[in-house]
Design a protein around this motif. Structure first.
Motif, PDB file in Angstrom:
ATOM      1  N   ARG A  17       0.832  -1.193   0.000  1.00 49.94           N
ATOM      2  CA  ARG A  17       0.000   0.000   0.000  1.00 49.94           C
ATOM      3  C   ARG A  17       0.877   1.258   0.000  1.00 49.94           C
ATOM      4  N   VAL A  18       0.360   2.329  -0.604  1.00 51.28           N
ATOM      5  CA  VAL A  18       1.087   3.595  -0.645  1.00 51.28           C
ATOM      6  C   VAL A  18       0.229   4.687  -0.007  1.00 51.28           C
ATOM      7  N   PHE A  19       0.808   5.366   0.959  1.00 51.46           N
ATOM      8  CA  PHE A  19       0.150   6.487   1.617  1.00 51.46           C
ATOM      9  C   PHE A  19       0.995   7.736   1.388  1.00 51.46           C
ATOM     10  N   VAL A  20       0.351   8.870   1.319  1.00 50.14           N
ATOM     11  CA  VAL A  20       1.044  10.135   1.134  1.00 50.14           C
ATOM     12  C   VAL A  20       0.698  11.048   2.300  1.00 50.14           C
ATOM     13  N   THR A  21       1.719  11.648   2.899  1.00 54.28           N
ATOM     14  CA  THR A  21       1.500  12.594   3.984  1.00 54.28           C
ATOM     15  C   THR A  21       2.258  13.882   3.696  1.00 54.28           C
TER      16      THR A  21
END
Length: 282
Positions: free
Chosen positions: A233-237
Motif C-alpha cells: 500500500r502507498v500512503f502520502v502525507t
C-alpha cells in the motif's frame, strides 16, 4: 486572545481550545471595487495571537489589516502565527531583476508584529528575512497520527534528500520502519526526473512524506515508480496540503490509498491539527 485569518478559522479555534484562550470575532468584507476589510470589532486584550495562513494575496492583506486593527485597539504584544507562509519557496532569485518574494512579504508582516512563528517552512532560512524574532515550528511528527497501525514493514520515503528530515520525524513518531529518499533532478521549472531508491519495497507499505503537495506531479511520479516495483500500500502525507487544481486526482490515479495532511491549509485531507505544536512554541 486569538484571532483568525479567513483561511485558518478551524485551526484558530482548535488552538484556542488547546491553549484555553479566548477566540475573538473577526469580520471579513469585500467592497464592490474589490478592496477587502478584515476587522476585529470585539477584540479586548493586551496580547493578540493572529493565526493566518497566507495562501493567497488576499490572505496576506487580511493579515496586515488584522495586525493594524489589534494595535488600534491597544494590543501591547502581537504574535503572528503563519501555519502556511505564502511565497516562502521564492527565497532566491533565478534571473536578474527578480525579487526575493519571501523577503518582501516577511518585511511587510514584520511591521505589525512583535514575533512570528511559521510551521515547517520550505527552508527555515526564510525566518531570517523577518525584522522581528521569527522561528520555525516543526509539526511533521503530527503526520504519524492518522497512519494505519498495521503498516507492513513500512518504508518512509522522501521525494528528495533535502526533505529527509520530515520522513525521519514521521518514522520516529510512528515507532518502526526505515527511511529513504528518491533522487530528484530538476530539468526545468515544471519538469522533474525521479530515480527510485535502492530500498526493496516489494510487498511493503510505503509512506511518502513531504512538506507541501502543490500540483501533485512530483508525488504522483514517485508513486508510479513504486507501483512498478510491486509495492504494497502507498500512503502520502504532507504538512501543507495545497493540492492545487487536479492534484488529488493525480495521486488517486497513481495508486495512492490515502492522503493525509495537517490543517495549516484547511482541506478535506486535513486529518490532524498542528495546534499542539504551535501551542508548545507559544
Amino acid at each position: 486572545m486569538i484571532l483568525s485569518g479567513s483561511a485558518s478559522q478551524s485551526l484558530a479555534a482548535t488552538l484556542a481550545d488547546e491553549m484555553d484562550e479566548s477566540l475573538a470575532s473577526v469580520e471579513y468584507r469585500s467592497f464592490p471595487d474589490g478592496e477587502l476589510l478584515a476587522s476585529a470589532p470585539g477584540f479586548e486584550d493586551t496580547r493578540a495571537i493572529i493565526v493566518a495562513s497566507t495562501i493567497s494575496s488576499d490572505a496576506h492583506l487580511e493579515l496586515l489589516q488584522l495586525q493594524d486593527a489589534v494595535r488600534e485597539w491597544g494590543a501591547e504584544e502581537v504574535v503572528t502565527v503563519l501555519p502556511y507562509m505564502g511565497y516562502a519557496r521564492q527565497d532566491k532569485t533565478f534571473e536578474r531583476g527578480q525579487p526575493i518574494s519571501s523577503r518582501a512579504v516577511a518585511r511587510a508582516i514584520s511591521t505589525g508584529t512583535d514575533r512570528v512563528l511559521t510551521v515547517n517552512p520550505h527552508e527555515t532560512a526564510v525566518c531570517d528575512f523577518f525584522d522581528v524574532p521569527a522561528e520555525p515550528v516543526d509539526a511533521a511528527g503530527r503526520l504519524a497520527d492518522p497512519l494505519p497501525d498495521d503498516l507492513t514493514e513500512p518504508v518512509f520515503l522522501s521525494p528528495d534528500e533535502g526533505a529527509l528530515d520530515i520522513a525521519d520525524t514521521v518514522q520516529a513518531t510512528y515507532g518502526r520502519g526505515v527511511t529513504d529518499y528518491f533522487e530528484k533532478k530538476r530539468l526545468s521549472g515544471t519538469e522533474v526526473e525521479m530515480t527510485p531508491s535502492d530500498t526493496d519495497v516489494t510487498g511493503r507499505d510505503v509512506v511518502i512524506t513531504d512538506d507541501i503537495i502543490a500540483t501533485g506531479s512530483t508525488m504522483s511520479e514517485a508513486v508510479s515508480l513504486l507501483q512498478n516495483r510491486d509495492v504494497g500500500r502507498v500512503f502520502v502525507t504532507c504538512v501543507h496540503p495545497m493540492l492545487a487544481r487536479n492534484a488529488r486526482t493525480k495521486l488517486a490515479k497513481a495508486g495512492v490509498e490515502a492522503v493525509y495532511g495537517t490543517d495549516t491549509i484547511e482541506r478535506a485531507v486535513s486529518q490532524v491539527s498542528v495546534a499542539p505544536a504551535i501551542a508548545d512554541a507559544l
